[in-house]
Write a protein that holds these residues in place. Structure first.
Motif, PDB file in Angstrom:
ATOM      1  N   VAL B 121      50.495  37.089  45.868  1.00  0.00           N
ATOM      2  CA  VAL B 121      51.243  38.184  46.500  1.00  0.00           C
ATOM      3  C   VAL B 121      51.233  39.414  45.585  1.00  0.00           C
ATOM      4  O   VAL B 121      51.082  40.547  46.053  1.00  0.00           O
ATOM      5  N   ALA B 122      51.338  39.183  44.279  1.00  0.00           N
ATOM      6  CA  ALA B 122      51.299  40.318  43.343  1.00  0.00           C
ATOM      7  C   ALA B 122      49.964  41.042  43.425  1.00  0.00           C
ATOM      8  O   ALA B 122      49.872  42.239  43.168  1.00  0.00           O
ATOM      9  N   ALA B 123      48.918  40.320  43.801  1.00  0.00           N
ATOM     10  CA  ALA B 123      47.598  40.937  43.942  1.00  0.00           C
ATOM     11  C   ALA B 123      47.433  41.543  45.340  1.00  0.00           C
ATOM     12  O   ALA B 123      46.343  41.961  45.711  1.00  0.00           O
ATOM     13  N   ALA B 208      40.743  42.277  46.517  1.00  0.00           N
ATOM     14  CA  ALA B 208      41.365  41.866  45.257  1.00  0.00           C
ATOM     15  C   ALA B 208      40.710  40.601  44.723  1.00  0.00           C
ATOM     16  O   ALA B 208      40.152  39.808  45.484  1.00  0.00           O
ATOM     17  N   GLY B 209      40.780  40.456  43.400  1.00  0.00           N
ATOM     18  CA  GLY B 209      40.284  39.240  42.758  1.00  0.00           C
ATOM     19  C   GLY B 209      41.341  38.728  41.801  1.00  0.00           C
ATOM     20  O   GLY B 209      42.042  39.522  41.170  1.00  0.00           O
ATOM     21  N   ILE B 210      41.466  37.416  41.735  1.00  0.00           N
ATOM     22  CA  ILE B 210      42.396  36.812  40.770  1.00  0.00           C
ATOM     23  C   ILE B 210      41.543  35.952  39.845  1.00  0.00           C
ATOM     24  O   ILE B 210      41.004  34.927  40.248  1.00  0.00           O
ATOM     25  N   LYS B 227      31.811  47.238  40.958  1.00  0.00           N
ATOM     26  CA  LYS B 227      30.712  46.668  41.739  1.00  0.00           C
ATOM     27  C   LYS B 227      31.195  46.080  43.063  1.00  0.00           C
ATOM     28  O   LYS B 227      30.488  46.125  44.062  1.00  0.00           O
ATOM     29  N   MET B 228      32.409  45.504  43.068  1.00  0.00           N
ATOM     30  CA  MET B 228      32.890  44.853  44.287  1.00  0.00           C
ATOM     31  C   MET B 228      33.831  45.744  45.086  1.00  0.00           C
ATOM     32  O   MET B 228      34.188  45.406  46.207  1.00  0.00           O
ATOM     33  N   GLY B 229      34.259  46.846  44.476  1.00  0.00           N
ATOM     34  CA  GLY B 229      35.223  47.701  45.152  1.00  0.00           C
ATOM     35  C   GLY B 229      36.563  47.010  45.338  1.00  0.00           C
ATOM     36  O   GLY B 229      37.147  47.032  46.413  1.00  0.00           O
ATOM     37  N   ILE B 230      37.044  46.358  44.278  1.00  0.00           N
ATOM     38  CA  ILE B 230      38.302  45.608  44.367  1.00  0.00           C
ATOM     39  C   ILE B 230      39.235  45.979  43.215  1.00  0.00           C
ATOM     40  O   ILE B 230      38.850  46.727  42.319  1.00  0.00           O
ATOM     41  N   LYS B 231      40.441  45.433  43.240  1.00  0.00           N
ATOM     42  CA  LYS B 231      41.290  45.425  42.050  1.00  0.00           C
ATOM     43  C   LYS B 231      41.251  43.991  41.508  1.00  0.00           C
ATOM     44  O   LYS B 231      41.403  43.031  42.269  1.00  0.00           O
ATOM     45  N   ALA B 232      41.025  43.875  40.216  1.00  0.00           N
ATOM     46  CA  ALA B 232      40.879  42.555  39.609  1.00  0.00           C
ATOM     47  C   ALA B 232      42.117  42.242  38.768  1.00  0.00           C
ATOM     48  O   ALA B 232      42.519  43.042  37.931  1.00  0.00           O
ATOM     49  N   TYR B 233      42.737  41.090  39.043  1.00  0.00           N
ATOM     50  CA  TYR B 233      43.975  40.700  38.374  1.00  0.00           C
ATOM     51  C   TYR B 233      43.752  39.470  37.501  1.00  0.00           C
ATOM     52  O   TYR B 233      43.060  38.534  37.898  1.00  0.00           O
ATOM     53  N   ASP B 234      44.395  39.502  36.351  1.00  0.00           N
ATOM     54  CA  ASP B 234      44.288  38.394  35.408  1.00  0.00           C
ATOM     55  C   ASP B 234      45.358  37.341  35.735  1.00  0.00           C
ATOM     56  O   ASP B 234      46.420  37.675  36.247  1.00  0.00           O
ATOM     57  N   ILE B 235      45.038  36.112  35.466  1.00  0.00           N
ATOM     58  CA  ILE B 235      46.017  35.034  35.648  1.00  0.00           C
ATOM     59  C   ILE B 235      45.869  34.085  34.460  1.00  0.00           C
ATOM     60  O   ILE B 235      44.774  33.911  33.935  1.00  0.00           O
ATOM     61  N   TYR B 236      47.005  33.515  33.996  1.00  0.00           N
ATOM     62  CA  TYR B 236      46.985  32.700  32.791  1.00  0.00           C
ATOM     63  C   TYR B 236      47.666  31.366  33.051  1.00  0.00           C
ATOM     64  O   TYR B 236      48.619  31.291  33.827  1.00  0.00           O
TER      65      TYR B 236
END
Lengths: 143, 433
Positions: B121-123, B208-210, B227-236
């Protein structure tokens, strides 16, 4: 039709050429022409062989990284000015030679010159027009 | 408009979070004392009883757990409940030694997937989204974790698992996938493949990408995003604690919110074990507050990291962890500079090389030398020496920018880097100090 040269990555350290040629010897692969270009850390071995497919699969199997590059092989009369005649054709047609090396073969009084050029299709056309004898992939076995 | 999966807790006031943590910690310590003899012994050795732990202020009194403890107690030594209550295991890859097996009750799984749902959801994920989970399914926590979260959010879940790139891209295009979950290196590979196929960012339905489970840099993020036209989010996350979703990035894309209602995070001095104040770099330590089947207290992650309690623009109040800088157990000090192999790996990945490398550190004339051996690959090899040396130079520059010190890059033959038990030996330190 240009000839397919195999370019192989080797480390610049003792024994690498030995190991590579050992692989070819073990598989009875005859090297028709070879050149080695080196930098401080690594080198590129370029070879012309008869059976390109078998050679690359053998090399890959043994863990070598290699790549096929189209080259033009021209017969040069073994006499003063022979090479210059071919280079004049390239010069007149603005064809750039990236590297070249020679090999014997094809009988007496002539040498074979292997050229890597920026446009091998055009190079071959121009050489043919000037009646320079070219070597085809199918000719390699006969050399 | 920022969306939340569980707004009330994700944006809870600080005091409320502390109240929850205090309450859960006291209960969890009691549970561990009663049900995990291995940890009880550790507490007894330190002279601590559950009565000593009244709030999170007392956390530092508890003994640490390390990876070595987990290995020693493999497989059932840290189990917190009868096996009949457990419904699942997950396991680490075991690449650095013996496997770690973590257990889950149904409730453990439920709370874990709440965490991954928060991340989705945050993404920007909603029940309108198509979420493709390209993390591996199986023992690895990546697939199951994001899969569960995606279901909770109500996305149409596409469980492709990892690999088969052509099929991944086919599904992205045919099903109009909007959210992609995978490792950053696989995302980079997919992005590159789609670019080679001539797909422009606007032709790619993803938004979006996670991406998590391995180290990646800001450069890599920008490259994938472009390259993908997305927002990329980090997850740990760690298998030991549950899996991905221990912490996740929000729209601010500046650090990951740790799910503090389920985990207490501490940063300690890796040498002395002393807790460090927020904002200081040290080793990240987690206490899991809700896990019943595998309740780890003060687990040392070996990840080097900084915590930030600065107010976040997304409205979430949970503490943020910055991207881990590396791991305590593989940090090298070269010419006085801290160097993590993961940083070198990041540079290689960012330049299109696989993470096949060996770091050779030596001391010549009283000065440290850093030599990075990189295996040549069919993709990176060309017949043109100038091209190869240019790429080599780009690597040297990339490492200088990342590490702050100069490294020598040597290209070596494929598969020439020594591997023991299938995993390459990454660091050879020849210095005799």
């Amino acid at each position: 039709m240009s000839v397919k040269q195999i370019s192989i990555f080797v480390e610049n350290k003792p024994g690498t050429m030995h190991d590579m040629t050992q692989v070819l010897a073990d598989h009875s692969i005859d090297i028709r022409a070879l050149s080695l270009t080196e930098t401080e850390g690594f080198g590129i071995v370029r070879i012309i062989v008869d059976d390109v497919l078998e050679t690359t699969s053998v090399l890959k199997q043994e863990g070598y990284v290699c790549r096929l590059t189209p080259v033009v092989i021209a017969e040069i009369p073994d006499e003063p000015g022979g090479l210059n005649r071919v280079l004049t054709i390239f010069h007149d047609n603005q064809i750039n030679v990236e590297y070249m090396y020679a090999t014997l073969g094809g009988g007496a009084k002539r040498a074979l010159m292997i050229f890597r050029v920026d446009d091998d299709k055009r190079a071959e056309r121009e050489l043919r027009e000037k009646h320079i004898q070219l070597i085809e992939q199918s000719d390699i076995a006969e050399l | 408009m920022e969306r939340y999966f569980q707004k009330e807790i994700e944006c809870a006031p600080r005091e409320e979070i502390i109240r929850i943590q205090n309450e859960k910690l006291v209960k969890q310590v009691k549970h561990v004392w009663d049900d995990v003899p291995y940890y009880r012994r550790k507490m007894e050795e330190k002279g601590v009883t559950p009565e000593d732990i009244r709030s999170i202020e007392d956390l530092h009194k508890l003994p640490f757990l390390s990876k070595a403890d987990l290995r020693e107690s493999y497989p059932y030594g840290l189990l917190g409940c009868p096996l009949k209550e457990c419904v699942r295991i997950h396991s680490t890859s075991g690449t650095t030694g013996r496997r770690v097996v973590a257990f889950y009750t149904q409730k453990d799984l439920d709370l874990w997937t709440d965490c991954t749902a928060r991340a989705i959801v945050a993404a920007g994920g909603t029940d309108e989204d198509v979420c493709q989970v390209s993390y591996g399914y199986g023992l690895f926590t990546g697939g199951a974790g994001l899969d569960g979260g995606s279901h909770k959010v109500g996305c149409l879940t596409v469980p492709t698992s990892s690999g088969n790139t052509q099929r991944q891209i086919m599904f992205i295009q045919d099903l109009q996938t909007t959210i992609l979950c995978c490792t950053p290196s696989y995302a980079a590979y997919l992005a590159e493949t789609m670019e080679e196929m001539g797909l422009a960012p606007e032709d790619i339905p993803l938004k979006a990408g996670i991406f998590g489970a391995e180290a990646w840099s800001e450069e890599m993020r920008r490259d994938i995003e472009q390259k993908m036209g997305i927002k990329a989010y980090d997850i740990y996350g760690l298998t030991e604690l549950s899996g991905p979703g221990v912490a996740f990035e929000c729209s601010a894309q500046n650090g990951m919110h740790i799910n503090e209602d389920h985990f207490i995070a501490e940063v300690i001095d890796p040498d002395t074990g002393e807790p460090l104040p927020d904002g200081e770099q040290g080793e990240l330590v987690f206490t899991s507050l809700d896990k019943r089947a595998f309740p780890l207290l003060r687990y040392r992650t070996r990840d080097i990291c900084v915590l930030s309690r600065e107010k976040c623009s997304c409205g979430r109040t949970h503490v943020k962890m910055m991207k881990p800088r590396g791991r305590t157990d593989d940090m090298l000090i070269i010419r006085g500079v801290n160097v993590f192999p993961s940083q070198i790996e990041t540079v290689l990945l960012n330049h299109g090389y696989p993470a096949n490398y060996q770091i050779i550190v030596d001391r010549v004339n009283n000065s440290d030398t850093l030599d990075v051996h990189v295996e040549m690959t069919p993709e990176m090899f060309t017949d043109n020496i100038a091209d190869i040396t240019k790429r080599q130079k780009e690597l040297v520059d990339g490492m200088k920018a990342m590490l702050g010190i100069k490294a020598v890059v040597t290209l070596v033959a494929p598969k020439s880097i020594t591997r023991s038990e299938g995993k390459a030996v990454r660091v050879i330190d020849k210095r005799k100090i």
